[in-house]
Design a protein around this motif. Structure first.
Motif, PDB file in Angstrom:
ATOM      1  N   LEU A  61       0.813  -1.217   0.000  1.00 55.88           N
ATOM      2  CA  LEU A  61       0.000   0.000   0.000  1.00 55.88           C
ATOM      3  C   LEU A  61       0.844   1.264   0.000  1.00 55.88           C
ATOM      4  CD1 LEU A  61      -2.888  -0.966   2.450  1.00 55.88           C
ATOM      5  CD2 LEU A  61      -2.811  -1.162  -0.042  1.00 55.88           C
ATOM      6  N   ARG A  62       2.109   1.159   0.315  1.00 58.56           N
ATOM      7  CA  ARG A  62       2.975   2.338   0.360  1.00 58.56           C
ATOM      8  C   ARG A  62       4.071   2.307  -0.696  1.00 58.56           C
ATOM      9  NH1 ARG A  62       0.655   0.791   4.625  1.00 58.56           N
ATOM     10  NH2 ARG A  62      -0.394   2.275   5.988  1.00 58.56           N
ATOM     11  N   ALA A  63       3.989   1.322  -1.567  1.00 58.27           N
ATOM     12  CA  ALA A  63       4.949   1.258  -2.672  1.00 58.27           C
ATOM     13  C   ALA A  63       4.645   2.373  -3.682  1.00 58.27           C
ATOM     14  CB  ALA A  63       4.875  -0.099  -3.351  1.00 58.27           C
ATOM     15  N   SER A  64       5.693   2.954  -4.253  1.00 57.22           N
ATOM     16  CA  SER A  64       5.536   4.046  -5.209  1.00 57.22           C
ATOM     17  C   SER A  64       6.725   4.033  -6.163  1.00 57.22           C
ATOM     18  CB  SER A  64       5.465   5.393  -4.473  1.00 57.22           C
ATOM     19  OG  SER A  64       6.696   5.658  -3.813  1.00 57.22           O
ATOM     20  N   GLU A  65       6.686   4.919  -7.129  1.00 55.41           N
ATOM     21  CA  GLU A  65       7.804   5.028  -8.063  1.00 55.41           C
ATOM     22  C   GLU A  65       9.089   5.381  -7.341  1.00 55.41           C
ATOM     23  OE1 GLU A  65       8.109   4.418 -11.297  1.00 55.41           O
ATOM     24  OE2 GLU A  65       6.064   3.652 -11.379  1.00 55.41           O
ATOM     25  N   SER A  66       8.987   6.197  -6.308  1.00 58.44           N
ATOM     26  CA  SER A  66      10.181   6.622  -5.576  1.00 58.44           C
ATOM     27  C   SER A  66      10.575   5.645  -4.457  1.00 58.44           C
ATOM     28  CB  SER A  66       9.963   8.013  -4.976  1.00 58.44           C
ATOM     29  OG  SER A  66       8.867   8.000  -4.089  1.00 58.44           O
ATOM     30  N   ASN A  67       9.671   4.751  -4.105  1.00 53.11           N
ATOM     31  CA  ASN A  67       9.956   3.775  -3.046  1.00 53.11           C
ATOM     32  C   ASN A  67       9.343   2.439  -3.455  1.00 53.11           C
ATOM     33  OD1 ASN A  67      10.599   2.439  -0.719  1.00 53.11           O
ATOM     34  ND2 ASN A  67       9.225   3.594   0.607  1.00 53.11           N
ATOM     35  N   ARG A  68      10.078   1.662  -4.220  1.00 57.02           N
ATOM     36  CA  ARG A  68       9.550   0.435  -4.808  1.00 57.02           C
ATOM     37  C   ARG A  68       9.575  -0.758  -3.855  1.00 57.02           C
ATOM     38  NH1 ARG A  68       8.492   0.142 -10.100  1.00 57.02           N
ATOM     39  NH2 ARG A  68       9.002   1.936 -11.413  1.00 57.02           N
ATOM     40  N   ALA A  69      10.272  -0.637  -2.756  1.00 60.90           N
ATOM     41  CA  ALA A  69      10.393  -1.793  -1.866  1.00 60.90           C
ATOM     42  C   ALA A  69      10.214  -1.421  -0.399  1.00 60.90           C
ATOM     43  CB  ALA A  69      11.737  -2.477  -2.078  1.00 60.90           C
ATOM     44  N   PRO A  70       9.103  -0.755  -0.052  1.00 58.17           N
ATOM     45  CA  PRO A  70       8.891  -0.434   1.366  1.00 58.17           C
ATOM     46  C   PRO A  70       8.624  -1.697   2.168  1.00 58.17           C
ATOM     47  CG  PRO A  70       6.916   0.067   0.117  1.00 58.17           C
ATOM     48  CD  PRO A  70       7.967  -0.322  -0.885  1.00 58.17           C
ATOM     49  N   LEU A 242      -5.020  -9.572 -11.972  1.00 61.01           N
ATOM     50  CA  LEU A 242      -4.739  -8.662 -10.867  1.00 61.01           C
ATOM     51  C   LEU A 242      -4.858  -7.207 -11.277  1.00 61.01           C
ATOM     52  CD1 LEU A 242      -1.636 -10.505  -9.345  1.00 61.01           C
ATOM     53  CD2 LEU A 242      -3.916 -10.352  -8.332  1.00 61.01           C
ATOM     54  N   LYS A 243      -4.559  -6.901 -12.502  1.00 63.36           N
ATOM     55  CA  LYS A 243      -4.530  -5.492 -12.925  1.00 63.36           C
ATOM     56  C   LYS A 243      -5.897  -4.815 -12.862  1.00 63.36           C
ATOM     57  CE  LYS A 243      -0.222  -5.944 -15.434  1.00 63.36           C
ATOM     58  NZ  LYS A 243       0.550  -5.739 -16.669  1.00 63.36           N
ATOM     59  N   PRO A 244      -7.002  -5.477 -13.277  1.00 66.01           N
ATOM     60  CA  PRO A 244      -8.317  -4.834 -13.102  1.00 66.01           C
ATOM     61  C   PRO A 244      -8.687  -4.587 -11.643  1.00 66.01           C
ATOM     62  CG  PRO A 244      -8.449  -6.639 -14.672  1.00 66.01           C
ATOM     63  CD  PRO A 244      -7.111  -6.725 -14.032  1.00 66.01           C
ATOM     64  N   LEU A 245      -7.976  -5.218 -10.719  1.00 65.52           N
ATOM     65  CA  LEU A 245      -8.242  -5.039  -9.291  1.00 65.52           C
ATOM     66  C   LEU A 245      -7.393  -3.935  -8.692  1.00 65.52           C
ATOM     67  CD1 LEU A 245      -8.380  -8.811  -8.311  1.00 65.52           C
ATOM     68  CD2 LEU A 245     -10.301  -7.300  -8.819  1.00 65.52           C
ATOM     69  N   GLY A 246      -6.681  -3.182  -9.539  1.00 62.69           N
ATOM     70  CA  GLY A 246      -5.894  -2.046  -9.078  1.00 62.69           C
ATOM     71  C   GLY A 246      -4.453  -2.369  -8.782  1.00 62.69           C
ATOM     72  N   VAL A 247      -4.005  -3.589  -9.116  1.00 64.23           N
ATOM     73  CA  VAL A 247      -2.613  -3.962  -8.887  1.00 64.23           C
ATOM     74  C   VAL A 247      -1.818  -3.623 -10.135  1.00 64.23           C
ATOM     75  CG1 VAL A 247      -1.017  -5.867  -8.410  1.00 64.23           C
ATOM     76  CG2 VAL A 247      -3.265  -5.792  -7.294  1.00 64.23           C
ATOM     77  N   THR A 248      -0.984  -2.600 -10.051  1.00 66.69           N
ATOM     78  CA  THR A 248      -0.217  -2.164 -11.220  1.00 66.69           C
ATOM     79  C   THR A 248       1.119  -2.878 -11.346  1.00 66.69           C
ATOM     80  OG1 THR A 248       0.686  -0.321  -9.929  1.00 66.69           O
ATOM     81  CG2 THR A 248      -1.300   0.112 -11.233  1.00 66.69           C
ATOM     82  N   ASP A 249       1.627  -3.381 -10.240  1.00 63.51           N
ATOM     83  CA  ASP A 249       2.893  -4.094 -10.248  1.00 63.51           C
ATOM     84  C   ASP A 249       2.648  -5.485  -9.673  1.00 63.51           C
ATOM     85  OD1 ASP A 249       5.450  -5.054 -10.111  1.00 63.51           O
ATOM     86  OD2 ASP A 249       6.157  -3.629  -8.601  1.00 63.51           O
ATOM     87  N   THR A 250       2.710  -6.496 -10.510  1.00 60.46           N
ATOM     88  CA  THR A 250       2.416  -7.859 -10.063  1.00 60.46           C
ATOM     89  C   THR A 250       3.643  -8.577  -9.506  1.00 60.46           C
ATOM     90  OG1 THR A 250       2.797  -8.744 -12.292  1.00 60.46           O
ATOM     91  CG2 THR A 250       0.539  -8.072 -11.728  1.00 60.46           C
ATOM     92  N   ALA A 251       4.789  -7.922  -9.484  1.00 60.18           N
ATOM     93  CA  ALA A 251       6.008  -8.576  -9.000  1.00 60.18           C
ATOM     94  C   ALA A 251       5.870  -9.108  -7.575  1.00 60.18           C
ATOM     95  CB  ALA A 251       7.195  -7.627  -9.106  1.00 60.18           C
ATOM     96  N   PRO A 252       5.222  -8.387  -6.630  1.00 57.88           N
ATOM     97  CA  PRO A 252       5.099  -8.930  -5.268  1.00 57.88           C
ATOM     98  C   PRO A 252       4.318 -10.241  -5.200  1.00 57.88           C
ATOM     99  CG  PRO A 252       4.672  -6.584  -5.268  1.00 57.88           C
ATOM    100  CD  PRO A 252       4.725  -7.012  -6.701  1.00 57.88           C
ATOM    101  N   PHE A 253       3.521 -10.530  -6.245  1.00 53.38           N
ATOM    102  CA  PHE A 253       2.710 -11.750  -6.273  1.00 53.38           C
ATOM    103  C   PHE A 253       3.425 -12.905  -6.968  1.00 53.38           C
ATOM    104  CE2 PHE A 253      -0.221  -8.258  -5.810  1.00 53.38           C
ATOM    105  CZ  PHE A 253      -1.255  -8.740  -5.033  1.00 53.38           C
ATOM    106  N   ALA A 254       4.687 -12.712  -7.328  1.00 51.45           N
ATOM    107  CA  ALA A 254       5.377 -13.670  -8.201  1.00 51.45           C
ATOM    108  C   ALA A 254       5.302 -15.097  -7.692  1.00 51.45           C
ATOM    109  CB  ALA A 254       6.830 -13.241  -8.387  1.00 51.45           C
ATOM    110  N   SER A 255       5.486 -15.293  -6.400  1.00 43.51           N
ATOM    111  CA  SER A 255       5.504 -16.662  -5.862  1.00 43.51           C
ATOM    112  C   SER A 255       4.120 -17.294  -5.794  1.00 43.51           C
ATOM    113  CB  SER A 255       6.138 -16.671  -4.469  1.00 43.51           C
ATOM    114  OG  SER A 255       5.335 -15.951  -3.549  1.00 43.51           O
ATOM    115  N   LEU A 256       3.058 -16.490  -6.012  1.00 41.89           N
ATOM    116  CA  LEU A 256       1.695 -16.986  -5.918  1.00 41.89           C
ATOM    117  C   LEU A 256       1.081 -17.272  -7.281  1.00 41.89           C
ATOM    118  CD1 LEU A 256       0.347 -14.444  -3.253  1.00 41.89           C
ATOM    119  CD2 LEU A 256       1.428 -16.671  -2.841  1.00 41.89           C
ATOM    120  N   LEU A 257       1.807 -16.945  -8.340  1.00 42.08           N
ATOM    121  CA  LEU A 257       1.234 -17.032  -9.680  1.00 42.08           C
ATOM    122  C   LEU A 257       1.265 -18.457 -10.210  1.00 42.08           C
ATOM    123  CD1 LEU A 257       2.768 -13.847 -11.335  1.00 42.08           C
ATOM    124  CD2 LEU A 257       0.521 -14.099 -10.250  1.00 42.08           C
TER     125      LEU A 257
END
Length: 416
Positions: A61-70, A242-257
């Motif tokens: 929820l706090r990930a951003s372009e300037s902070n990709r790995a909070p 995931l993208k229609p659900l508002g997830v723009t970066d799916t990398a955090p879900f990699a192990s669940l795919l």
């Protein structure tokens, strides 16, 4: 056969015998029309609250372009029910405190605390003996660890250790962005399993030391809890969904795919999914569902407008081809087929009331039916007892024949 199975199974005592004749009805009690396995079991029930911290987790929820790995710590409040030995004068009587609402600062649904009674003894001593199977319970979005106490107490009385989770950022008190729930549910379930397994080891110093057989664990989830349970048990999700659900970066879900290299936790032996969310949103396709190999019980309303039925829960049950699975469908029911009945405090707010109630079914009746079918399923899946008298669709005691207003289906596992 039914009489013999009951005797071998649990020495289940009927609720009328277990409770004083003058006792007031409490959530989870068996009504006169309850199916037979809804009755409480022979064990006294204790309850305790624990808090654990899953440290250094990705903060989506706090990930951003300037902070990709909070990173942050996730605090999970747990309610633990277990077979207990009561001290002289101690009674199975507890007051739980929960809250209404849908997150902080919501004027339409303000957070309103309420209390309700349960049949468990707070902080009672555990009953030593052979380790008990573990059941981990995960609530909806938003929800709470207490919203299915009718089932958690009931299972503990039948010789299970039951652990229900308050998922951070997903309760009625602290609801936050949906991406957190999507990402963290399966990881929370896994962390709780690992934590309880560590508590169960001899010499751990925890009150559950020696009491839990974590090698025989069931995941029970409602709505988003059902989603999390399916993913934790192996169902790989599809990144495009995931993208229609508002997830723009799916990398955090990699192990669940679907298709990710993943070692399944063999301690997870069964899943009970109440109205699991995600099937109608395309989160799983055939290949991802085929990764599930443990027995499953799906429970759903056939008019569910949130999880979907024909395109949601029924489709999931049909496509989990490598696992034996059951589906209990409540005719004319919607999404609220898992929680406790609406608390009196919810009657002042139609939105809060509708978050618990079913428009056609009586919630206490649903609770008793759920207790019955979940008992039969877990006895078979975790204890390897023959429960075909209650589970086989063609049996006279199956839900299809003994309970009005439901459909009952079974699919065997396909060959690999």
């Amino acid at each position: 056969m039914r009489k013999l199975a009951l005797t071998v199974m649990l020495a289940v005592s009927m609720a009328s015998a277990a409770l004083p004749a003058c006792a007031e009805w409490v959530i989870g009690d068996a009504r006169p029309d309850a199916p037979e396995l809804a009755a409480r079991g022979a064990f006294k029930v204790g309850v305790r609250t624990e808090r654990i911290v899953h440290r250094d987790q990705f903060d989506i929820l706090r990930a951003s372009e300037s902070n990709r790995a909070p990173r942050y710590d996730r605090t999970l409040t747990l309610e633990l029910w277990y077979p207990a030995q009561l001290a002289p004068g101690q009674r199975e009587a507890v007051q739980y405190t929960d809250v209404l609402g849908a997150g902080a600062n919501n004027p339409a649904r303000p957070n309103t605390p309420f209390t309700f009674a349960g049949r468990a003894a707070r902080d009672a001593a555990p009953l030593p003996g052979k380790p008990y199977p573990l059941v981990i319970v995960s609530h909806g979005y938003p929800g709470s660890r207490l919203q299915m106490s009718y089932l958690t107490e009931n299972l503990a009385s039948k010789g299970y250790v039951v652990v229900a989770i308050d998922h951070m950022e997903s309760t009625r008190l602290d609801r936050a962005g949906f991406a957190s729930t999507l990402l963290n549910r399966p990881f929370d379930d896994q962390y709780v399993l690992d934590t309880v397994a560590a508590w169960a080891r001899p010499g751990s110093g925890h009150f559950l030391s020696g009491m839990v057989d974590a090698g025989h664990t069931a995941l029970v989830g409602y709505s988003m809890g059902g989603y999390g349970a399916l993913v934790a048990a192996g169902a790989g999700i599809e990144a495009p969904a995931l993208k229609p659900l508002g997830v723009t970066d799916t990398a955090p879900f990699a192990s669940l795919l679907h298709g990710a290299a993943r070692t399944l936790d063999t301690r997870i032996r069964a899943v009970v999914a109440f109205a699991p969310w995600g099937g109608s949103r395309g989160l799983w396709q055939d290949a991802g569902l085929a990764q599930l190999r443990v027995p499953l019980l799906f429970v759903a309303g056939e008019d569910d407008q949130i999880a979907g039925y024909a395109d949601g829960v029924l489709r999931l049950a049909q496509q989990v081809v490598h696992a034996p699975r059951y589906l209990l469908g409540y005719q004319l029911a919607r999404h609220n087929i898992a929680p406790n009945p609406p608390p009196p405090a919810s009657h002042a707010n139609p939105i809060d009331f509708s978050a618990y109630a079913e428009p056609v079914w009586d919630s206490a009746r649903i609770n008793n039916i759920n207790q019955h079918v979940v008992t039969a399923f877990l006895e078979q899946a975790l204890r390897q007892r023959d429960m075909s008298a209650w589970l086989a669709p063609d049996s006279p005691a199956s839900p299809a024949r003994s309970i009005a207003g439901v459909h009952w289906r079974y699919w065997p596992a396909a060959e690999n």
